[in-house]
Scaffold this active site. Structure first.
Site, PDB file in Angstrom:
ATOM      1  N   CYS A  10       0.844  -1.192   0.000  1.00  0.00           N
ATOM      2  CA  CYS A  10       0.000   0.000   0.000  1.00  0.00           C
ATOM      3  C   CYS A  10       0.892   1.260   0.000  1.00  0.00           C
ATOM      4  O   CYS A  10       2.091   1.176   0.219  1.00  0.00           O
ATOM      5  CB  CYS A  10      -0.921  -0.009   1.223  1.00  0.00           C
ATOM      6  N   CYS A  13       3.043   1.570   3.077  1.00  0.00           N
ATOM      7  CA  CYS A  13       4.144   0.605   3.094  1.00  0.00           C
ATOM      8  C   CYS A  13       5.288   1.089   2.207  1.00  0.00           C
ATOM      9  O   CYS A  13       6.462   1.007   2.587  1.00  0.00           O
ATOM     10  CB  CYS A  13       3.665  -0.765   2.616  1.00  0.00           C
TER      11      CYS A  13
END
Length: 76
Positions: A10, A13
């Protein structure tokens, strides 16, 4: 030193990985930065909230994105 970013990819991340790489570069330390995308592996490690930052096998941060400065403090 082994630094792992645990998260499925994501934006948060990816930002954590970017911050970790920047912190390593700014500190001038020898470290490898890996990104673990596998949800099963992340769960096996007991991480319930991603992203997570793991340094030499120890979870340092989970569920939020630390700043470059915070990561630098964690790596010292």
């Amino acid at each position: 030193m082994k630094i792992e970013v645990l998260g499925i990819g994501c934006p948060k991340c990816r930002k954590m990985e970017e911050n970790a790489r920047k912190a390593v570069k700014e500190l001038g330390i020898k470290a490898e930065v890996f990104h673990v995308y596998d949800a099963v592996e992340i769960a096996r490690r007991g991480i319930v909230s991603t992203p997570a930052l793991v340094v030499d096998g120890k979870v340092k941060v989970a569920g939020r994105v630390p700043t470059v400065e915070e990561i630098k403090r964690l790596l010292k």
